[in-house]
Design a protein around this motif. Structure first.
Motif, PDB file in Angstrom:
ATOM      1  N   SER A 101       0.861  -1.174   0.000  1.00  0.00           N
ATOM      2  CA  SER A 101       0.000   0.000   0.000  1.00  0.00           C
ATOM      3  C   SER A 101       0.899   1.227   0.000  1.00  0.00           C
ATOM      4  O   SER A 101       2.125   1.111  -0.008  1.00  0.00           O
ATOM      5  N   ASN A 102       0.317   2.404   0.017  1.00  0.00           N
ATOM      6  CA  ASN A 102       1.073   3.657  -0.023  1.00  0.00           C
ATOM      7  C   ASN A 102       0.818   4.485   1.227  1.00  0.00           C
ATOM      8  O   ASN A 102      -0.310   4.545   1.728  1.00  0.00           O
ATOM      9  N   ARG A 103       1.863   5.117   1.739  1.00  0.00           N
ATOM     10  CA  ARG A 103       1.760   6.064   2.840  1.00  0.00           C
ATOM     11  C   ARG A 103       2.434   7.361   2.400  1.00  0.00           C
ATOM     12  O   ARG A 103       3.555   7.336   1.892  1.00  0.00           O
ATOM     13  N   HIS A 104       1.756   8.502   2.590  1.00  0.00           N
ATOM     14  CA  HIS A 104       2.349   9.793   2.234  1.00  0.00           C
ATOM     15  C   HIS A 104       2.130  10.773   3.376  1.00  0.00           C
ATOM     16  O   HIS A 104       1.012  11.189   3.657  1.00  0.00           O
ATOM     17  N   ALA A 154       6.399   4.484   0.978  1.00  0.00           N
ATOM     18  CA  ALA A 154       6.211   5.458   2.047  1.00  0.00           C
ATOM     19  C   ALA A 154       7.054   6.674   1.696  1.00  0.00           C
ATOM     20  O   ALA A 154       8.235   6.534   1.366  1.00  0.00           O
ATOM     21  N   GLU A 155       6.436   7.838   1.749  1.00  0.00           N
ATOM     22  CA  GLU A 155       7.140   9.072   1.382  1.00  0.00           C
ATOM     23  C   GLU A 155       6.762  10.177   2.351  1.00  0.00           C
ATOM     24  O   GLU A 155       5.630  10.221   2.853  1.00  0.00           O
ATOM     25  N   ILE A 156       7.710  11.042   2.629  1.00  0.00           N
ATOM     26  CA  ILE A 156       7.485  12.188   3.506  1.00  0.00           C
ATOM     27  C   ILE A 156       7.881  13.454   2.760  1.00  0.00           C
ATOM     28  O   ILE A 156       8.963  13.525   2.159  1.00  0.00           O
ATOM     29  N   GLY A 157       7.014  14.453   2.798  1.00  0.00           N
ATOM     30  CA  GLY A 157       7.320  15.726   2.160  1.00  0.00           C
ATOM     31  C   GLY A 157       6.151  16.232   1.334  1.00  0.00           C
ATOM     32  O   GLY A 157       5.257  15.464   0.943  1.00  0.00           O
ATOM     33  N   ARG A 158       6.168  17.525   1.067  1.00  0.00           N
ATOM     34  CA  ARG A 158       5.102  18.122   0.250  1.00  0.00           C
ATOM     35  C   ARG A 158       5.528  18.064  -1.215  1.00  0.00           C
ATOM     36  O   ARG A 158       6.123  18.983  -1.763  1.00  0.00           O
ATOM     37  N   HIS A 159       5.223  16.938  -1.818  1.00  0.00           N
ATOM     38  CA  HIS A 159       5.516  16.722  -3.222  1.00  0.00           C
ATOM     39  C   HIS A 159       4.428  15.836  -3.778  1.00  0.00           C
ATOM     40  O   HIS A 159       3.604  15.290  -3.045  1.00  0.00           O
ATOM     41  N   LYS A 160       4.423  15.651  -5.071  1.00  0.00           N
ATOM     42  CA  LYS A 160       3.404  14.801  -5.692  1.00  0.00           C
ATOM     43  C   LYS A 160       3.742  13.350  -5.429  1.00  0.00           C
ATOM     44  O   LYS A 160       4.820  12.891  -5.802  1.00  0.00           O
ATOM     45  N   PRO A 161       2.829  12.594  -4.786  1.00  0.00           N
ATOM     46  CA  PRO A 161       3.142  11.190  -4.480  1.00  0.00           C
ATOM     47  C   PRO A 161       3.118  10.329  -5.729  1.00  0.00           C
ATOM     48  O   PRO A 161       2.602  10.731  -6.783  1.00  0.00           O
ATOM     49  N   ALA A 162       3.664   9.137  -5.601  1.00  0.00           N
ATOM     50  CA  ALA A 162       3.664   8.201  -6.723  1.00  0.00           C
ATOM     51  C   ALA A 162       2.245   7.746  -7.034  1.00  0.00           C
ATOM     52  O   ALA A 162       1.387   7.656  -6.166  1.00  0.00           O
TER      53      ALA A 162
END
Length: 409
Positions: free
Chosen positions: A227-230, A401-409
Motif C-alpha cells: 500500500s502507499n503512505r504519504h 512510504a514518502e514524507i514531504g510536500r511533493h506529488k506522491p507516486a
C-alpha cells in the motif's frame, strides 16, 4: 580460529561459545527469540518497553548498581529490540565474564517492574518516539514497514504509540517475561578469551531451575500487501522509500537477492549512487538494502531529494533497479560479492562480531552456520541468478512510504 562449542542445558537454555586466540576481552550476549511482531496491536511496544524496564532494577540490584557494577570494571552493557529478536549484550575484560553472565541473567529473570519506574520509563519511550518522528529519514522506514505489512505485527513500530504504551501494565510485562523469556527461548553466547565448560557452569548458576511449560508464542505470518503512505509535512528533503517482497532467511534465493541489492545500491560504486547522485544530482542519499525475515523479506530503496525533484528521482531509482535486474555485469557482481564477504569476515575478527554472528545464526537456523558455508554460498552466486532474483522481486507492485510536500507516486 578455533571452532565454536554448543551445549543445550537440561532446562532448555542454549549456550554457545567461540574461543578467540590473542585477545584479552570477551563479549557475552543473551538473545531472546522474540520481538515486536509477537505483540498484539493493543500492546504494541511491549517488547521494547520490557527491554527498557529490566534496566530499572532487579531483586538484587538497583538501576544505579547495574550501571556502576559494569563501569567499575570498564565494561559496556546495552540491549536492543527488533521486530523478531531482542538482545542483551556486554563487552568486558575476560576475567569479568562471570559478572557479565550474572548481570544479564539477573536483568531478564528478576526485574522488579516497579509501578513508578513503569510510569517514568513510558515517558522515556515517548521521548524516543518523539525523536524518531522528528527524524524523517528514520520514521519513514517505520511507515514503509506499515505500508508493506498493514495490520500485521511486522508492520507495526517497535516503539509502539501513545495509546498502546498507555495500555501496558505490570501484569503484561510479567506475562511477557514468563512466555517469551523461558529458558528454551533463550540463547547465551560468548566469544573471546574464555572456556566453554566454565561458561556452561556460569549459565547453570545464572539460570537455575527446570524447563518451563511456557508455550512458544507465534507471531502472525508475514503477508506482503503493498500500500502507499504519504506524510505531507513540510521538510527540506523529500524522503522517498519503496519496498518489494523478497526472499527470507530460508529461501535459496536469499544470497542472490542480497548481492543484487548490494550491486544496485549498496555503496558509492553502486548503480543507484552513480546514476542518481553522481550523474544526475537528484539525491544526496540513495541506497538499496535487503531485510530478510524467517517467512519473507523486503528489498527496500531510499532516496532523499529536493521535493521539486521527487518525481524525477523516484522514476530514475526504479529505472535503475530494473536495468540492474536486466543487465547486471560480472564486475558489478564481483564487487557486491567482495562487499558481502568483507562485511562478514571483518566482523568475525572481534569478540562482539563473533558473538553477534553466533546469536543470529542460532536464532535463524538453530545451529551455528560455519562461516565457510556462507562464503561458499556467496561465492557460488552467478550473474544469471542475481539478475533473476532482482527481476523476481521487481515483478510486482511495491509498497511505498514518502514524507514531504511533493506529488506522491
Amino acid at each position: 580460529m578455533n571452532q565454536p562449542n554448543l551445549t543445550i542445558l537440561p532446562n532448555g537454555l542454549t549456550v554457545a561459545s567461540w574461543a578467540l586466540p590473542g585477545v584479552e576481552t570477551a563479549a557475552v550476549a543473551l538473545s531472546a527469540d522474540t520481538g515486536s511482531r509477537f505483540e498484539s496491536a493493543r500492546l504494541n511496544g511491549l517488547a521494547h518497553l520490557f527491554e527498557h524496564m529490566v534496566f530499572k532494577g532487579t531483586a538484587r540490584r538497583s538501576a544505579r548498581a547495574i550501571a556502576e557494577e559494569m563501569e567499575d570494571v570498564g565494561a559496556q552493557l546495552n540491549a536492543w529490540t527488533s521486530r523478531d529478536a531482542t538482545m542483551f549484550h556486554a563487552r568486558l575484560l575476560a576475567r569479568d565474564l562471570p559478572l557479565g553472565v550474572d548481570l544479564i541473567a539477573d536483568l531478564v529473570t528478576s526485574a522488579r517492574f516497579d509501578a513508578d519506574d513503569i510510569i517514568r520509563e513510558k515517558e522515556v519511550v515517548l521521548q524516543e518516539l518523539g525523536e524518531a518522528r522528528d527524524t524523517p529519514d528514520d520514521i519513514v522506514f517505520d511507515q514503509l514497514q506499515e505500508a508493506a505489512y498493514p495490520n500485521q505485527g511486522l508492520g507495526r513500530s517497535v516503539l509502539g504509540d501513545e495509546t498502546s504504551l498507555a495500555a501496558i501494565t505490570r501484569d503484561d510485562l510479567l506475562a511477557w517475561q514468563a512466555d517469551h523469556y523461558a529458558p528454551q527461548r533463550l540463547t547465551l553466547v560468548a566469544a573471546g578469551k574464555l572456556d566453554h565448560d566454565t561458561l556452561c557452569r556460569l549459565a547453570e548458576a545464572a539460570f537455575p531451575g527446570p524447563a518451563t511449560d511456557a508455550v512458544a508464542p507465534n507471531g502472525d505470518a508475514a503477508q506482503f500487501a503493498p500500500s502507499n503512505r504519504h506524510d505531507k509535512r513540510r521538510i527540506e528533503q523529500a524522503q522517498l522509500t519503496a519496498a518489494w517482497a523478497a526472499p527470507g532467511h530460508h529461501d535459496s534465493a536469499q544470497d542472490a537477492a542480497l548481492l543484487f541489492a548490494l550491486a544496485a545500491g549498496g555503496g558509492m560504486s553502486s548503480r543507484l549512487f552513480q546514476q542518481v547522485r553522481e550523474e544526475r544530482g537528484l539525491a544526496y542519499t540513495v541506497s538499496a538494502a535487503l531485510q530478510p525475515y524467517a517467512d519473507g523479506g523486503l528489498l527496500s530503496v531510499h532516496a532523499a531529494t529536493d521535493p521539486a525533484q521527487a518525481a524525477a528521482a523516484r522514476a530514475l531509482v526504479e529505472q535503475v533497479l530494473h536495468e540492474t535486474a536486466a543487465g547486471l555485469e560480472q564486475a558489478e557482481l564481483n564487487r557486491a560479492r567482495a562487499q558481502a564477504l568483507a562485511g562478514l569476515l571483518m566482523a568475525l575478527e572481534a569478540p562482539q562480531g563473533v558473538a553477534d554472528f553466533m546469536a543470529r545464526s542460532l536464532l535463524v537456523h538453530r545451529r551455528i552456520v560455519p562461516p565457510a558455508e556462507i562464503v561458499a554460498r556467496i561465492e557460488a552466486v552467478t550473474v544469471d541468478e542475481a539478475r533473476a532474483a532482482g527481476a523476481a522481486m521487481l515483478a510486482h507492485t511495491p509498497a511505498r512510504a514518502e514524507i514531504g510536500r511533493h506529488k506522491p507516486a
